[in-house]
Design a protein around this motif. Sequence first.
Motif, PDB file in Angstrom:
ATOM      1  N   ASP A 210       0.930  -1.264  -0.003  1.00 18.29           N
ATOM      2  CA  ASP A 210       0.215  -0.149   0.059  1.00 18.29           C
ATOM      3  C   ASP A 210       0.796   1.341  -0.025  1.00 18.29           C
ATOM      4  O   ASP A 210       0.314   2.200  -0.290  1.00 18.29           O
ATOM      5  N   GLY A 213       0.997   2.224  -3.578  1.00 16.15           N
ATOM      6  CA  GLY A 213      -0.073   2.779  -4.017  1.00 16.15           C
ATOM      7  C   GLY A 213      -0.339   4.118  -3.694  1.00 16.15           C
ATOM      8  O   GLY A 213      -1.005   5.186  -4.544  1.00 16.15           O
ATOM      9  N   ALA A 214       0.228   4.476  -2.411  1.00 19.37           N
ATOM     10  CA  ALA A 214      -0.060   5.931  -1.943  1.00 19.37           C
ATOM     11  C   ALA A 214       1.225   7.019  -2.774  1.00 19.37           C
ATOM     12  O   ALA A 214       0.671   7.808  -3.075  1.00 19.37           O
ATOM     13  N   HIS A 216       1.832   6.253  -5.907  1.00 20.54           N
ATOM     14  CA  HIS A 216       1.249   6.485  -7.278  1.00 20.54           C
ATOM     15  C   HIS A 216       0.394   7.631  -7.170  1.00 20.54           C
ATOM     16  O   HIS A 216       0.091   8.458  -8.119  1.00 20.54           O
ATOM     17  N   SER A 217      -0.659   7.515  -6.278  1.00 25.67           N
ATOM     18  CA  SER A 217      -1.768   8.504  -6.102  1.00 25.67           C
ATOM     19  C   SER A 217      -1.633   9.783  -5.664  1.00 25.67           C
ATOM     20  O   SER A 217      -2.142  10.803  -6.011  1.00 25.67           O
ATOM     21  N   HIS A 218      -0.392   9.783  -4.722  1.00 22.97           N
ATOM     22  CA  HIS A 218      -0.288  11.126  -4.221  1.00 22.97           C
ATOM     23  C   HIS A 218       1.215  11.794  -4.245  1.00 22.97           C
ATOM     24  O   HIS A 218       1.470  12.746  -4.208  1.00 22.97           O
ATOM     25  N   GLU A 224      -0.304  12.059   2.344  1.00 27.80           N
ATOM     26  CA  GLU A 224      -0.896  10.566   2.457  1.00 27.80           C
ATOM     27  C   GLU A 224       0.031   9.539   2.468  1.00 27.80           C
ATOM     28  O   GLU A 224       0.066   8.467   2.864  1.00 27.80           O
ATOM     29  N   TYR A 225       1.306   9.889   1.550  1.00 20.88           N
ATOM     30  CA  TYR A 225       2.327   9.017   1.534  1.00 20.88           C
ATOM     31  C   TYR A 225       3.175   8.649   2.877  1.00 20.88           C
ATOM     32  O   TYR A 225       3.177   7.592   3.478  1.00 20.88           O
ATOM     33  N   GLU A 228       0.654   6.556   5.080  1.00 23.77           N
ATOM     34  CA  GLU A 228       0.386   5.252   4.709  1.00 23.77           C
ATOM     35  C   GLU A 228       1.849   4.461   5.238  1.00 23.77           C
ATOM     36  O   GLU A 228       1.860   3.259   5.768  1.00 23.77           O
ATOM     37  N   HIS A 264      10.204   6.569  -5.121  1.00 20.68           N
ATOM     38  CA  HIS A 264       9.025   7.142  -5.852  1.00 20.68           C
ATOM     39  C   HIS A 264       9.676   8.622  -5.761  1.00 20.68           C
ATOM     40  O   HIS A 264      10.451   9.050  -5.137  1.00 20.68           O
ATOM     41  N   GLY A 268       5.205  11.447  -7.309  1.00 28.23           N
ATOM     42  CA  GLY A 268       4.777  10.195  -7.657  1.00 28.23           C
ATOM     43  C   GLY A 268       5.364   9.500  -8.897  1.00 28.23           C
ATOM     44  O   GLY A 268       5.550  10.017  -9.958  1.00 28.23           O
TER      45      GLY A 268
END
Length: 522
Positions: A210, A213-214, A216-218, A224-225, A228, A264, A268
Amino acid sequence: MTCTMTTEGLDMRKIAHLALAGSLAAGTFLVPAAAFAADGEAPVLQGTRTDKTLVIGLDGARLDKIEAASTPNLHALMQRGTSGHSLLYATSDATEVSQRGAQTVSGAGWSTILTGVWTDKHNVRDNTFAGKNYAQYPSFLDRLEQVDPSIATFAASTWAPITSSASNGDIISDGIDLRLATGSDVKTEQAAITYLGTQNPDVSFLHLDDIDGAGHSHGADAAEYAAELEVQDARIGRILAAIDARPTRAAESWNIIVTADHGHLPKGGHGGRAQTERATFVIAAGDGIEPRGRQENLAITDIAPTVVRQAGVAVDPAWGLDGTPIGDDVSDDFDSLRPALSPRVDETGVPAGTLGFTTTAPTGWSVDNSAMPSGGVTEWRGWSFTTQAFWSAAESGQARENFARGRDVIAVADSDEWDDKAHGAGKFDSTLVTPDYAVAGKEQAVLTFEHSYRHDRVQVAEVLVSFDGAAPVQVASFPASDNGKRTIVTDVPVGAKTAQYRFHYSGTNDWFWALDQVRFTA
């Protein structure tokens, strides 16, 4: 979740695993695995060793972000163990296999971590797994099963290709005792708590997804990263608590290793050559890990040989692993120069203020620049001593990133970068000279080193040796690009007392030669 095992050819212990995998697929809460065993069956994952290792993979996690976040469990592991950054390969414009590199993605990253070899050996360069070479370089779990099937092996991953044939993956094969592709971090955690808390695996691997995922999304700079990272740190805390609650824990030695397959970008994403994408790390702590704090010379390839040795299995040199067990001495003479490294002078590709180069050789060594023209880029005028991070930032995409075998401070001769500033007439021509090594009474002199050499046109890279100050004689040359560990064995003349080696490189705006881990034995 897909259980990747079949009943054909399995013993009853492994058949019992299928029932638990089915409960995961149904999304039910896990109960102790013994509840799924039929009468008379041996307990699931009945390991025999008291020395145990758990490797936790945090997909897409960056160590600098972990350090800045509220991650007490990971911080505790760092404080009582050994940790450090590592850099991945990256793609390049080179066509040679050893210099092509790989995308900074999960397929390549997890393959390197689990096999203990770099991309040019396991041959996974992206997420298609095309050309994978796991037959020669299996995962450390598969390797242990092949050497000693009595070792109880367990893996659970959220990303299916690690533990199943999804997308042609199978990094960890069905030859281990139990592998689960769970499909979610919640189920991976449940499986971990069940098997690590109530059963008896000897060597385990967990993958949590996850954080990626954070990213990539943020993006890695987003709140948010960081949030997580904190969620996963709490998850790790619960898994470690399950281990500590084992009824046999007091008699066991546990080692925990945490790592990541790639980093990352701030905004992102990953897959490219930026150092934030290439960034990975090793955190290792436990009863069998020497607490050495932050280290500059760790590599993700060190994880596999560490796990193998902790399981009581000797690392066979024939396996060709690129890593060294964590805690073994991998320092060399070049590393003594780290306090002397300076910021950039002419090299605009390197961020300002980054410490990373010196042209002063370590004690006992020397650089002969008598054939070098004046001028050129200061950082690369003759053999220089630098870090992989500094050197690869000078110009990306030209395979400098692919000297991943270089640790801490490395030696570099780079005619391409030197030529980027006006200089006197003539070509780059520099020689790195070793100390005198004692050979009295010995029959052979053995020189080993890691190197990355990218060839072009009339470029010359050669190794010469001189006994007792006699004229140097060539003992090796590299007419084509080469990357890896090399060994040069030379007969010692009768009566000789010393041997001295020269690494001679010349080129006219060609490519480069990088060296590290230069060792001599006689």
